[in-house]
Enzyme design. Structure first.
Site, PDB file in Angstrom:
ATOM      1  CE  LYS A 238      -4.256   0.774   2.469  1.00 28.22           C
ATOM      2  NZ  LYS A 238      -4.854   0.662   3.793  1.00 28.22           N
TER       3      LYS A 238
HETATM    4  C1  E4P Z   1      -8.195   1.552   3.825  1.00 29.72           C
HETATM    5  O1  E4P Z   1      -7.404   0.828   3.257  1.00 29.72           O
HETATM    6  C2  E4P Z   1      -7.945   2.242   5.091  1.00 29.72           C
HETATM    7  O2  E4P Z   1      -7.256   1.361   5.942  1.00 29.72           O
HETATM    8  C3  E4P Z   1      -9.197   2.623   5.822  1.00 29.72           C
HETATM    9  O3  E4P Z   1     -10.353   2.280   5.101  1.00 29.72           O
HETATM   10  C4  E4P Z   1      -9.215   3.991   6.393  1.00 29.72           C
HETATM   11  O4  E4P Z   1     -10.442   4.221   7.024  1.00 29.72           O
HETATM   12  P1  E4P Z   1     -10.675   5.385   8.093  1.00 29.72           P
HETATM   13  O5  E4P Z   1     -10.973   6.644   7.347  1.00 29.72           O
HETATM   14  O6  E4P Z   1     -11.867   4.917   8.869  1.00 29.72           O
HETATM   15  O7  E4P Z   1      -9.434   5.485   8.927  1.00 29.72           O
END
Ligand code: E4P
Length: 218
Positions: A83
């Site tokens: 990522k």
């Molecule tokens: C996605 O890959 C992220 O880990 C996640 O969805 C972030 O979500 P949040 O805005 O609730 O932190």
């Protein structure tokens, strides 16, 4: 639509795997930090539990270091996806990793242009963060619609992971729009299974069954 679990918590992942509904996992530095354990050890355990893609995020600011950071992560398992945050250096890293056959997920996507650039750089996945857009009075699902249209127009193979999902409506809208994947926190997954009329119906059936058994005993 594929379902990923958005967590680094082992017991949540075990429960979701038991349900047989989980196609992959997304983690991020905040989710790993919440678990309080050495991140490589935590990721190793997650990878053992999940056969689909497991997303592990790099934190270096420049492309060269992002690529270096990806090295030990991809060694953890064949299903690891790197990522990478959306930024200029991130796109360079995506291109380099794609050239090595390493899958990437460009994260923190907040505009259709960012998604298009990530796809052109060779990202396997892009992650628009719908909840965070809604949090600042925007429309997160509109962004997903725009990305779906753009990717369809040019036949990009990059898959769209709807991220930052806050509630079941985000999940259903993702499926209606035709996103490839929704990554959901465990709490949202639980809510997806429930409906008050289902609970009421089960209760009524059980009561009527008991009534019949009591009548037959007499
Ligand atoms: C996605 O890959 C992220 O880990 C996640 O969805 C972030 O979500 P949040 O805005 O609730 O932190």
């Amino acid at each position: 639509m594929k379902i990923f679990l958005d967590t680094a918590n082992i017991s949540e992942i075990k429960r979701a795997v038991d349900l047989g509904l989980i196609d992959g996992v997304t983690t991020n530095p905040s989710l790993l930090s919440k678990e309080g354990r050495e991140p490589m050890a935590q990721l190793k355990e997650i990878i053992k539990l999940v056969s689909g893609p497991v997303n592990a995020e790099v934190v270096s600011p420049d492309a060269e270091d992002m690529v270096k950071e990806a090295g030990p992560l991809v060694k953890l398992g064949k299903n690891v996806v790197i990522k990478i945050p959306m930024c200029e250096q991130g796109l360079i890293a995506v291109k380099r990793l794609a050239e090595q056959g390493i899958k990437t997920n460009v994260t923190l996507v907040f505009s259709p242009a960012q998604a298009l650039l990530a796809a052109k750089a060779g990202a396997s996945y892009v992650s628009p963060f719908v909840g965070r857009i809604d949090d600042i009075a925007g429309n997160g699902m509109e962004l997903v619609e725009q990305i779906v249209t753009i990717f369809d127009n040019y036949l990009f193979k990059t898959e769209i992971i709807v991220a930052s999902i806050r509630h079941p409506v985000h999940f259903v809208q993702s499926a209606m729009i035709g996103a490839h994947i929704a990554t959901v926190p465990f709490g949202v997954l639980e809510k997806l299974m429930k409906h008050p009329l289902t609970d009421k119906g089960i209760d009524a059936f059980n009561k009527d069954w008991e009534k019949l058994k009591n009548t037959l005993k007499k």
